[in-house]
Structure formats: structure tokens, C-alpha cells
Design a protein around this motif. Structure first.
Motif, PDB file in Angstrom:
ATOM      1  N   ASP A  60       0.807  -1.214   0.000  1.00 48.77           N
ATOM      2  CA  ASP A  60       0.000   0.000   0.000  1.00 48.77           C
ATOM      3  C   ASP A  60       0.846   1.273   0.000  1.00 48.77           C
ATOM      4  O   ASP A  60       0.432   2.301  -0.530  1.00 48.77           O
ATOM      5  CB  ASP A  60      -0.927   0.012   1.212  1.00 48.77           C
ATOM      6  CG  ASP A  60      -2.113  -0.923   1.039  1.00 48.77           C
ATOM      7  OD1 ASP A  60      -2.347  -1.356  -0.108  1.00 48.77           O
ATOM      8  OD2 ASP A  60      -2.791  -1.223   2.028  1.00 48.77           O
ATOM      9  N   ALA A  61       2.039   1.237   0.588  1.00 49.37           N
ATOM     10  CA  ALA A  61       2.858   2.446   0.697  1.00 49.37           C
ATOM     11  C   ALA A  61       3.696   2.723  -0.553  1.00 49.37           C
ATOM     12  O   ALA A  61       4.355   3.759  -0.630  1.00 49.37           O
ATOM     13  CB  ALA A  61       3.773   2.343   1.912  1.00 49.37           C
ATOM     14  N   ASP A  62       3.696   1.839  -1.547  1.00 49.93           N
ATOM     15  CA  ASP A  62       4.449   2.094  -2.781  1.00 49.93           C
ATOM     16  C   ASP A  62       3.876   3.310  -3.495  1.00 49.93           C
ATOM     17  O   ASP A  62       2.674   3.538  -3.506  1.00 49.93           O
ATOM     18  CB  ASP A  62       4.398   0.869  -3.694  1.00 49.93           C
ATOM     19  CG  ASP A  62       5.295  -0.253  -3.194  1.00 49.93           C
ATOM     20  OD1 ASP A  62       6.170   0.032  -2.354  1.00 49.93           O
ATOM     21  OD2 ASP A  62       5.136  -1.398  -3.645  1.00 49.93           O
ATOM     22  N   LYS A  63       4.764   4.103  -4.132  1.00 50.61           N
ATOM     23  CA  LYS A  63       4.370   5.395  -4.682  1.00 50.61           C
ATOM     24  C   LYS A  63       4.553   5.437  -6.193  1.00 50.61           C
ATOM     25  O   LYS A  63       5.505   4.875  -6.729  1.00 50.61           O
ATOM     26  CB  LYS A  63       5.177   6.517  -4.012  1.00 50.61           C
ATOM     27  CG  LYS A  63       4.936   6.605  -2.504  1.00 50.61           C
ATOM     28  CD  LYS A  63       5.905   7.555  -1.834  1.00 50.61           C
ATOM     29  CE  LYS A  63       5.619   7.680  -0.338  1.00 50.61           C
ATOM     30  NZ  LYS A  63       5.692   6.381   0.373  1.00 50.61           N
ATOM     31  N   PHE A  64       3.641   6.159  -6.882  1.00 54.25           N
ATOM     32  CA  PHE A  64       3.691   6.369  -8.321  1.00 54.25           C
ATOM     33  C   PHE A  64       3.736   7.865  -8.587  1.00 54.25           C
ATOM     34  O   PHE A  64       2.998   8.640  -7.967  1.00 54.25           O
ATOM     35  CB  PHE A  64       2.455   5.760  -8.995  1.00 54.25           C
ATOM     36  CG  PHE A  64       2.305   4.277  -8.790  1.00 54.25           C
ATOM     37  CD1 PHE A  64       2.759   3.389  -9.742  1.00 54.25           C
ATOM     38  CD2 PHE A  64       1.711   3.776  -7.638  1.00 54.25           C
ATOM     39  CE1 PHE A  64       2.624   2.020  -9.565  1.00 54.25           C
ATOM     40  CE2 PHE A  64       1.569   2.423  -7.441  1.00 54.25           C
ATOM     41  CZ  PHE A  64       2.027   1.536  -8.408  1.00 54.25           C
ATOM     42  N   GLU A  79      -0.041   6.948  -3.604  1.00 54.02           N
ATOM     43  CA  GLU A  79       0.292   5.633  -3.068  1.00 54.02           C
ATOM     44  C   GLU A  79      -0.645   4.572  -3.634  1.00 54.02           C
ATOM     45  O   GLU A  79      -1.800   4.843  -3.979  1.00 54.02           O
ATOM     46  CB  GLU A  79       0.227   5.651  -1.545  1.00 54.02           C
ATOM     47  CG  GLU A  79       1.313   6.508  -0.911  1.00 54.02           C
ATOM     48  CD  GLU A  79       1.302   6.413   0.604  1.00 54.02           C
ATOM     49  OE1 GLU A  79       0.322   5.892   1.172  1.00 54.02           O
ATOM     50  OE2 GLU A  79       2.285   6.860   1.231  1.00 54.02           O
ATOM     51  N   LYS A  80      -0.127   3.369  -3.692  1.00 55.10           N
ATOM     52  CA  LYS A  80      -0.870   2.245  -4.260  1.00 55.10           C
ATOM     53  C   LYS A  80      -2.223   2.058  -3.586  1.00 55.10           C
ATOM     54  O   LYS A  80      -3.214   1.711  -4.228  1.00 55.10           O
ATOM     55  CB  LYS A  80      -0.032   0.972  -4.150  1.00 55.10           C
ATOM     56  CG  LYS A  80      -0.679  -0.266  -4.773  1.00 55.10           C
ATOM     57  CD  LYS A  80      -1.257  -1.185  -3.735  1.00 55.10           C
ATOM     58  CE  LYS A  80      -1.817  -2.457  -4.339  1.00 55.10           C
ATOM     59  NZ  LYS A  80      -2.474  -3.324  -3.348  1.00 55.10           N
ATOM     60  N   GLN A  81      -2.302   2.317  -2.284  1.00 55.89           N
ATOM     61  CA  GLN A  81      -3.546   2.099  -1.554  1.00 55.89           C
ATOM     62  C   GLN A  81      -4.674   3.012  -2.018  1.00 55.89           C
ATOM     63  O   GLN A  81      -5.851   2.727  -1.775  1.00 55.89           O
ATOM     64  CB  GLN A  81      -3.317   2.285  -0.059  1.00 55.89           C
ATOM     65  CG  GLN A  81      -2.844   3.682   0.325  1.00 55.89           C
ATOM     66  CD  GLN A  81      -2.593   3.820   1.811  1.00 55.89           C
ATOM     67  OE1 GLN A  81      -3.358   3.324   2.629  1.00 55.89           O
ATOM     68  NE2 GLN A  81      -1.495   4.469   2.169  1.00 55.89           N
ATOM     69  N   TYR A  82      -4.337   4.129  -2.693  1.00 51.80           N
ATOM     70  CA  TYR A  82      -5.361   5.064  -3.148  1.00 51.80           C
ATOM     71  C   TYR A  82      -5.715   4.887  -4.622  1.00 51.80           C
ATOM     72  O   TYR A  82      -6.547   5.622  -5.154  1.00 51.80           O
ATOM     73  CB  TYR A  82      -4.900   6.494  -2.907  1.00 51.80           C
ATOM     74  CG  TYR A  82      -4.636   6.779  -1.442  1.00 51.80           C
ATOM     75  CD1 TYR A  82      -5.666   6.695  -0.501  1.00 51.80           C
ATOM     76  CD2 TYR A  82      -3.361   7.097  -0.996  1.00 51.80           C
ATOM     77  CE1 TYR A  82      -5.421   6.933   0.848  1.00 51.80           C
ATOM     78  CE2 TYR A  82      -3.112   7.344   0.354  1.00 51.80           C
ATOM     79  CZ  TYR A  82      -4.144   7.258   1.262  1.00 51.80           C
ATOM     80  OH  TYR A  82      -3.903   7.484   2.592  1.00 51.80           O
ATOM     81  N   LEU A  83      -5.081   3.922  -5.299  1.00 59.67           N
ATOM     82  CA  LEU A  83      -5.400   3.668  -6.694  1.00 59.67           C
ATOM     83  C   LEU A  83      -6.697   2.870  -6.783  1.00 59.67           C
ATOM     84  O   LEU A  83      -6.951   1.993  -5.958  1.00 59.67           O
ATOM     85  CB  LEU A  83      -4.272   2.891  -7.374  1.00 59.67           C
ATOM     86  CG  LEU A  83      -2.936   3.616  -7.543  1.00 59.67           C
ATOM     87  CD1 LEU A  83      -1.902   2.668  -8.132  1.00 59.67           C
ATOM     88  CD2 LEU A  83      -3.096   4.837  -8.429  1.00 59.67           C
TER      89      LEU A  83
END
Length: 256
Positions: A60-64, A79-83
Motif C-alpha cells: 500500500d505504501a508504494d508510490k507512483f 500511493e498504491k492504496q489510493y489507486l
């Protein structure tokens, strides 16, 4: 040789392009220095991404890196969790390539998902019979008498509908037909709250036995009243014969 060059502007001696240094040289921009390219074009090498090491699973904490259209294209990260994510997550798949008596998906049901979708496509069988589904706890098949099935459907060969209700040792996703050994059976089954300590329910929509002389379509529902909370998987089996070399079975988790 000068160890430091001070100039207000560098310009090409001729033309409109110039080169800084030679191949293999390294130029360092010290901490605290701002390299402002906001009004210019910055061309990065094509390997700036592909040259990095690959990551095969995301947290979840990985960033784009994104360009924020609501902030005049300013660079930001998300962050991945918001995709946004799909409604279904594939947990297991089985392509039947040889005769097997059972198809087992262990360690696929957990508290991560409340509900699950099982899709069976053109599953060929060696003899007449029914396909059964049972819950699994660890490596143990749950085949008690607490599966309560109700089903209703239509037989194309005699234009009559039939209903059936029974308690038994498994989930029955389709009615037993005259012959499905030479043509595949297909159905989708929803598994509702299989980890719940109360009644675990399932429903099958559009079960079809695709025999050339005997087409049936059945909808069924089943409630398993076992109070076990440790369901971890499912197993498919046959009332007679085996699954042959065709067909596909896939289990999905439904995102909450």
C-alpha cells in the motif's frame, strides 16, 4: 588547468548545441543547489525506468509519480492504496489437462475477502453425474450432512421444469443430467461469507450441461449450517467418473 570556472552564462562557440564533459565523466550537483529546468525541456534516457530493478508485488505504501491536472500539472505522487482497483482478485486457477478425480483450491479462502466467485467453464467429465463443491478446512474436506440445497431448472429435451430440495454432504451447483461426458458443464457459483461462524451460503446462476441431446439450465442455492469458522479452501468432485482433459476452473475474491 583551472579548478573552478565562474561565468554568468555558457553558450556554444558555434551553432546551437554544446557538450559538457566526455563519456564516463560524472558531474555532481551538491546538496542545497537548485537545478531549475521548469522553463526548459529535460530529456531523460529511455532506460531511466527499464534500467531499474523490477518489483513483482506491491504494498500500500508504494508510490507512483503523477502529473496533477488539478494543480497545473505539478508533479506529485500517489500511493498504491489510493489507486482504484478491480472488483475481483484472481486467487487460483486450474486448467484441466489430464484426468483428475478432484480439483482442490487450498489456502485460498481467508478473512481478506467476505465473498468469493467460482467460475467453471466447459468442464468435461468421463461419465454421467453431478459436480459437487465442498468446503475445506486445512487439508480436510467438509462433507457432513449440513449442506441444504434447493434448485430449480429447465430440461430442453422434454420442455419441463424441475425442482429439488435436499440436505446432503456437498453443494450441488447443477442438476444431474442424462449425459455430460462428451460435452462440458459450465456454471458460476457465488460463495457468501464462508468464514462466517453462522450460516455460509452459496448460489449458482446459469449452470448448463452442454450435451448435444440434453441441455439443462439450473439455478441453485445452498446453505451450510456448520458452525466451523476455519474454512480455508474448496474442492470440486464428481458423483461418478472424473474430470477429463478439458475445462477451466477459477476462483476470485470479491473486493470489499
Amino acid at each position: 588547468m583551472s579548478s573552478e570556472i565562474k561565468a554568468d552564462k555558457w553558450s556554444p562557440a558555434s551553432g546551437t548545441s554544446a557538450t559538457i564533459g566526455d563519456s564516463g565523466d560524472t558531474y555532481t550537483v551538491p546538496s542545497g543547489v537548485t537545478l531549475d529546468t521548469s522553463s526548459s525541456t529535460l530529456t531523460l534516457p529511455s532506460s531511466v525506468i527499464t534500467g531499474q530493478s523490477a518489483k513483482t508485488s506491491l504494498v500500500d505504501a508504494d508510490k507512483f509519480l503523477i502529473s496533477d491536472s488539478a494543480a497545473s500539472g505539478a508533479l506529485k505522487y500517489v500511493e498504491k492504496q489510493y489507486l482504484p482497483s478491480g472488483g475481483l482478485v484472481k486467487l487460483a486457477n486450474y486448467d484441466v489437462s489430464s484426468n483428475v478425480s478432484t480439483i482442490t483450491f487450498d489456502d485460498t479462502i481467508s478473512d481478506t475477502y467476505a465473498n468469493y466467485l467460482l467460475i467453471v467453464s466447459n468442464l468435461f467429465c468421463s461419465s454421467t453425474g453431478q459436480t459437487y463443491i465442498n468446503y475445506r478446512v486445512g487439508s480436510s474436506t467438509q462433507s457432513d450432512s449440513n449442506y441444504n440445497n434447493q434448485m430449480i431448472g429447465f430440461h430442453s429435451n422434454n420442455a419441463t421444469s424441475n425442482g429439488r430440495q435436499n440436505s446432503g454432504a456437498n453443494i450441488k451447483p447443477h442438476y444431474e443430467s442424462n449425459s455430460i461426458q462428451d460435452s462440458g458443464v459450465s456454471f458460476t457459483t457465488w460463495l457468501y461469507n464462508p468464514r462466517d461462524s453462522q450460516t455460509k451460503r452459496s448460489s449458482t446462476i446459469g449452470a448448463i450441461d452442454n450435451a448435444s441431446d440434453y441441455h439443462t439450465t439450473f439455478n441453485s442455492a445452498c446453505a451450510w449450517t456448520n458452525s466451523s469458522t476455519g474454512v480455508t479452501g474448496i474442492i470440486l468432485s464428481r458423483s461418478a467418473g472424473v474430470f477429463t482433459s478439458a475445462g477451466q476452473v477459477t476462483l476470485y475474491g470479491v473486493v470489499k
